[in-house]
Structures are given as C-alpha cells and as structure tokens.
Design a protein around this motif. Structure first.
Motif, PDB file in Angstrom:
ATOM      1  N   TRP A 175       0.843  -1.198   0.000  1.00  0.00           N
ATOM      2  CA  TRP A 175       0.000   0.000   0.000  1.00  0.00           C
ATOM      3  C   TRP A 175       0.883   1.254   0.000  1.00  0.00           C
ATOM      4  N   TYR A 189      -2.500   6.394  10.288  1.00  0.00           N
ATOM      5  CA  TYR A 189      -3.839   6.459   9.680  1.00  0.00           C
ATOM      6  C   TYR A 189      -4.644   5.220  10.046  1.00  0.00           C
ATOM      7  N   ALA A 193      -8.092   4.902  12.215  1.00  0.00           N
ATOM      8  CA  ALA A 193      -9.295   4.277  11.665  1.00  0.00           C
ATOM      9  C   ALA A 193      -9.749   3.108  12.529  1.00  0.00           C
TER      10      ALA A 193
ATOM     11  N   SER B 152      -5.785   9.412   4.476  1.00  0.00           N
ATOM     12  CA  SER B 152      -6.377   8.909   5.717  1.00  0.00           C
ATOM     13  C   SER B 152      -7.755   8.293   5.453  1.00  0.00           C
ATOM     14  N   PHE B 154      -8.820   7.108   2.589  1.00  0.00           N
ATOM     15  CA  PHE B 154      -8.617   5.875   1.821  1.00  0.00           C
ATOM     16  C   PHE B 154      -8.300   4.705   2.739  1.00  0.00           C
ATOM     17  N   VAL B 155      -7.360   4.927   3.646  1.00  0.00           N
ATOM     18  CA  VAL B 155      -6.966   3.866   4.567  1.00  0.00           C
ATOM     19  C   VAL B 155      -8.182   3.410   5.352  1.00  0.00           C
ATOM     20  N   TYR B 156      -8.910   4.391   5.830  1.00  0.00           N
ATOM     21  CA  TYR B 156     -10.103   4.102   6.616  1.00  0.00           C
ATOM     22  C   TYR B 156     -11.104   3.274   5.806  1.00  0.00           C
ATOM     23  N   PHE B 158     -10.719   1.574   3.098  1.00  0.00           N
ATOM     24  CA  PHE B 158     -10.237   0.282   2.618  1.00  0.00           C
ATOM     25  C   PHE B 158     -10.177  -0.756   3.729  1.00  0.00           C
TER      26      PHE B 158
END
Lengths: 200, 200, 200, 200
Positions: A175, A189, A193, B152, B154-156, B158
């Motif tokens: 990633w 991040y 999350a 951030s 995106f990470v969340y 995904f």
DNA sequence: GATGAATGAGCATTCATTCAT
DNA sequence: CATGAATGAATGCTCATTCAT
C-alpha cells in the motif's frame, strides 16, 4: 549424535518455506525452491516432512501455538502493567503480528481458496477472540452469554477487528508503495481508523 | 453486434478460469484443467490468450470495468430513489459483491502474495472509494481535501470498509460451516457489526 | 492431420514398452527408458497414455485380442486342412506363441506377484481353452459338462498344457545357454515331453 | 550356538524381504519398505547386506540350501517308509513347496525377465531333478545315460513336472478366487491332472 | 478459429546408498 | 550393531507453451 541436528534442519526448512509460501503462495512454491534456498537436499526435506502439505500444516500448527503463547505472556504483562493505554496495546499487537506477517499472509491466502478449508485461519481467530473475552469477563460480573450473543461477538471481532488488522499487516508495504505514503504515517492512519471503528 | 463464436469461446474460458482460480488459486489451476472443464481445446485457449497470465489479467480488467459500471448504475438509481435506507444500501452492495465472489477471492489471494503486486486489488478499491466520495462531495460544499486527509480516508475506507466486506463475502459460507451458523443469521450479525463500526 | 500420426506414436510406445517390460519387468522399466528408447518425449507418452499402468493394460488388451484373432484364423484353417498332424499343430502353436514371447513373459511375471491379480493371464488362458473345447464339441455328440467337469478340464489344460508351453517359450533361450543345448534340439525334447504328457 | 542379535536381525530382514518381494516383485519393493515393515533401521539393513541385490541373492542361496536339506530328509524317510503311495508322495511334495511359496514366486518372476539370468531357478530345478534320478538309479542297474538322454529327461522333468507344480503353488489361491473354486477341490483337480500327465 | 500432437522444463516424491555417531 | 540424517539420481507425472494442419 548425527552429523547434523535434525531439529535444526527441520526448523530451517520451515523458516524458508514460510518465507517462500508467503511470497509466492503454497502452490507457487516448489519443494525444489525450498531445497535450493535452504541449501538442504530435496531428499532430506522428505526425510523430515511426509509431503509438501506436511510442511504447511506444521507451519499452521506452529503459528497457532505461537499465538497462544504470545497471548499468555501478554495477559500476564497486562496484569502487571495495570492500565496500559489502549493505543499502546494496539501498537504492541501490531508489532507482534508484524513479526508473524509471513504466516498471516499464508493463512489468509489459503483460507481464500474457496475449494479448501479456512479452518486454520478460523482456529487462529478463535484463540485470539476467546482470549480477549476471557480477560474481559474476569473483570465484569459473570453473565453467561447465549450462543447467539457469542456468535455475534465472534463475527464482530473477526470481520471488523482481526481481518482489518491482518490485512493491514500483510498489505501495508505494498500500500505504501502503491499510494506513495510513508509507512509510519500509514500506520498512524490505520490506527486512527481502527480505533474509530473497532474500539469504542 | 452479435457475439461471434470466438467471443463466446473467450467468455467461456474466462468463466471457467474464474471459477477454478477462485477454487484452487491461480497457481493451483492448470491450463489443462481449464481446457478439460470448458471442453475447449488447449490450443484454442492459447489462440485467445497469449499465456496463462493473460487470462487472469483479463479477469482483473473485467472486474474493474464491471465495478465501474455497477457504480454508475447505482449512482443513477440513488438519485432517483431519493433517500434509500442505509440498511438496504448495504444489503444491495453485499448482494452485488456476492455475485462477484469468485473474482474477489482471486483478487484478495493474489494481492496477499508478498512477492507480487496488489495493484489490481488497490485499483479496484480506488474506484469504489473515489466513487463514494465524489457522491458525497456533490452534496457538500466543495472543500478540497489535502493529500493527507485523502490518504487517511482511503486507509479508513479500505481497511475498515472494503476489506471486511470482501472478506465476509469470500469467507461467509466456510464460516457458517465451521461455526455451524445459519448463513442468513450470519449475514445479520455481520451487517450489525458493519454498521456499528464502519458507518456512524 | 497433425505433424505426426498419433496412432503410430502410440503403437511405437507399446512396442518398445513391451520389449522393455519383458526384459526388465514392469517395475524395472521406467517411463524415461521408454521415452529414450522410442525417441518420443516423455510428455507425449503421457499424452497417449493416462499413466504407466495404462500402457501395460493396453498391452494386455492387445494380446488377448490378438490371441482371439489367431484362434479364429487357426480354426478356419484347420477346417480347410482337414486332418493336420498333431505334431504340426503343436509346432504351429509354438511358432505363434514364440512371436508373442515378450507379452507372455510380461503376463506371467505380473501374474506371479502375489499382491496383484492374475486376471489377465487367466483371461488369456480362458480364451484358449474355451476355443479348444468348442472345437472338439462340434465334432462330438453334445453332452453338456457339469461345472465340476469343466473346472477339472480347465485346471488340466492350464497347468499341464498352457503353463508348460508358455514357460518353455519364455525360458527356452536361457535354458539353451545354461545347459548348453542347441535350441532346435531343445525344442525337439520339449515337444517329445509335451506329447508324452499333455496329449494322449 | 545361540543366534546372536545380529543373526536374528538378518533373518528378520530376509523374512520380510521374501514376503514383500513375492508380493510386489523385487523391483516393486524398496529397501525403505523392508525397513518400515521389519522395524529395522535402513542403515542396519545395509550393515547386514552389501546392497539390495545381496538380499535377494541371500534368499536364492537359502532356498537352494533348503531344498537340498529337504531332499536329504525326504530320501531318508522314503527308505524308512518303504513303499509310500505315489499320491501321498506328491501331496507331501506340494505341502513342502507350499511352505516355500513366496520364494518360488520370486524365483519364477526373476527368471521370466528376459534381460536377466534364470540361473537360480535352473540351479534349483537341477538339484531336484538330479535327486530324483539318483534315487531311481540306485534301484536300477546302473546304465550310464548319454548327455542327450539326460538333457531330454531334464527338459521333461522341468517343463512338465516342476513348472506345473511351481505354477500351481504360486497361482492356486488366485485361481480359486478367479474361477470361484474351493482350494481343496482345486488341489484335487490338479493332482489328478498331474498324475495323468507327469507320472505314468 | 479449432484441434491433436508434441516438447522440455519442472514438479512432488521415492530410491538405493552412505556415513558420522 | 544400530540409528538418524543426508544425498543425488531417478521416478512417475504435470506444466505452460508451441505448432502444423
């Protein structure tokens, strides 16, 4: 005592097999490659393992045992440390899992084959989740959970806790390359999350 | 334009390959098996596809295209439908993904190989996440997100949204066997968990 | 039409396999050796035969078919020739069997393994004995034989007729070397003995 | 002299090897299997025997020696017993050979390989035939046989006497299964046939 | 477009054999 | 004497790929 120690040889085979399986998958890794990379004769591999499958089964057994031991130690430490911050606890967990990255990706890959069993992954998850809830129950009043409640908790813990964690561990570096993000920032991040979603 | 014979053959190969890859993995599936199961001559397969890799690449391209089309349609419907209930939206999503189960497991398996790229999975995720946020932005005032904010998110999305969803789709039936839970109940549990964590 | 004719290839494989099996036994002959001696690629052998066993099974089927055909022809000739001398009949039989020497030794060797079936040898013998008695019955009054009488005849024909014949065929040359006897003389001795014992 | 541990081990290896060779042939039996079935370490097998071939050679030597001893005893008994009935004599012979079934099938199988020598089988037959005729000669006037007469007798005795006998021993049980005949009845049939042909 | 045949490299596994302890 | 470990060649078989027809 023989020329060399068999146990050591066996361990070396497992080490290298783990690395190669996680890199190219079980089916994508030949016993020849394991032999070449370990420097151990192919015949010797079959002296120590019944067949190729026996190698991956050994790895599966080891990881489950390893996880159990880790949890035991972690439990004891937690008691000693008193109230560890949640953040630190997750970070420690991620660190531990990071060391087991290879095995985790093997576990996931094999579980994803719809034609094979996911038992090893599930068994592993079971150990982790059971542990977590045994701990909690000690501190709360002992209300017995119905089968349904327990199922629900398992689903919750697995799909929104363990799976994100394992996926992050196994996909982190790719990633960070693909999206061009620094790995540490990425971890931040993710933790953000994860805290937002999985732990309220 | 009617499908030529050739195009039909190609499609059949892709269909069967998808099924077999998802069952036994890419490396666990031989071109021979695809030939046998399709009833199409092995030589013909190599007429339609440059090599074995070309087959999986085609599948990857198709799934991304398919997802894009699905999102377009879904967007249009959402506008028409006005306020669709969140619950129904997720259920619809799960239903759609369920149809794509095989491809999703292939996508995940291949992405987990640490020695290969996860590009296809990431690309696929990108399409979905981008879509979601384009939609939202339309209704909000257009504040540009910084790269960091976007990363951030995106990470969340995904790791706590897409990954749990895909994992659930691909592991659902084996979970229900292993833990002896009815599949519908299982879906309920998952949706509960998913709503609790991913959507506030 | 393909580059080469598959049927021819298949036949070549069978020819060479027969030779090698009779020389070194089934287990003593590797598919590699067959490949090397035929000049046919090992992979091609597996294109034409499912596995090594399929090769020997094909040979077994062929010999049985061949024997049946031979008997049909022999029967017709006998009718035409009227009263052929017994001596000539045996000699003709020995000549025919001599051509089939390799297959006969394979048949015998495989039948001797106590852990395997002797079905092919028995089947082959059945065909021969049945034929002989069908012929005789035509000329005699048709008295039906009891199961016991038939069993007794079979045992007689097999162990004192067929087995000596086959053994002689397969051991003749090595006998002549070991005991230093001229092969023709040896055949005379054998025929004398055979007439004395088996045919009254 | 009591058997040392080593001698016992050697005997066990031979026993098991004999059983396995007769079941699956020499080439169909690996030293590993012998080791596993005896419970004796593979290395030990190579301490007692120079190589795999040495095992079968030992077996061959033993059987010849055993036959010689048996004949000596039988000769002495015959003299003592006076006129033993022919029937009983054959039956006794069959009984003895039956005990040696495994070795006989090995002897035959190996002799049938056209690429190997049949020396062991011939040697064994030589011992038996020579014995028979030595006995007879004792009671008759001593007319010396020419080489040709002797050859002829050998051929006769071997192909119409020994070979049917050995074949019967090694094929009896499979015959009784294939043709669905009781083993005792089968033996009766065979003895009938044998008397009719070989002994006038 | 489709097919049968071929090919050589590779695969999982087993083999006979050796040897240090 | 016995054993555990090792070794390299071989074994049966499959693989991805090619190609003439």
């Amino acid at each position: 005592m023989p020329k060399t120690d068999g146990a050591l040889t066996k361990e070396r085979i497992l080490q290298v097999a783990e690395k190669l399986f996680s890199q190219n998958g079980f089916d994508g890794t030949s016993v020849d490659k394991i032999a070449k990379e370990t420097g151990i004769n192919k015949g010797s591999i079959y002296y120590h393992f019944k067949d190729k499958n026996d190698i991956i089964e050994s790895l599966f057994q080891n990881i489950i045992q390893d996880v159990e031991e880790h949890l035991n130690i972690a439990n004891r430490e937690k008691m000693a440390d008193g109230q560890l911050k949640l953040e630190d606890k997750i970070k420690a967990e991620i660190d531990y899992l990071h060391c087991k990255k290879s095995m985790l990706s093997i576990l996931l890959m094999e579980a994803m084959k719809s034609g094979a069993s996911s038992d090893h992954l599930f068994k592993c998850a079971e150990v982790i989740i059971a542990n977590e809830h045994t701990n909690r129950d000690n501190h709360q009043d002992e209300k017995k959970l119905t089968k349904e409640e327990q199922d629900s908790i398992f689903v919750y813990e697995f799909f929104t806790g363990i799976i994100p964690l394992l996926s992050f561990i196994t996909l982190k570096d790719k990633w960070s390359t693909y999206f061009n993000i620094d790995e540490d920032k990425l971890t931040d991040y993710f933790m953000e999350a994860f805290k937002k979603t999985h732990l309220k």
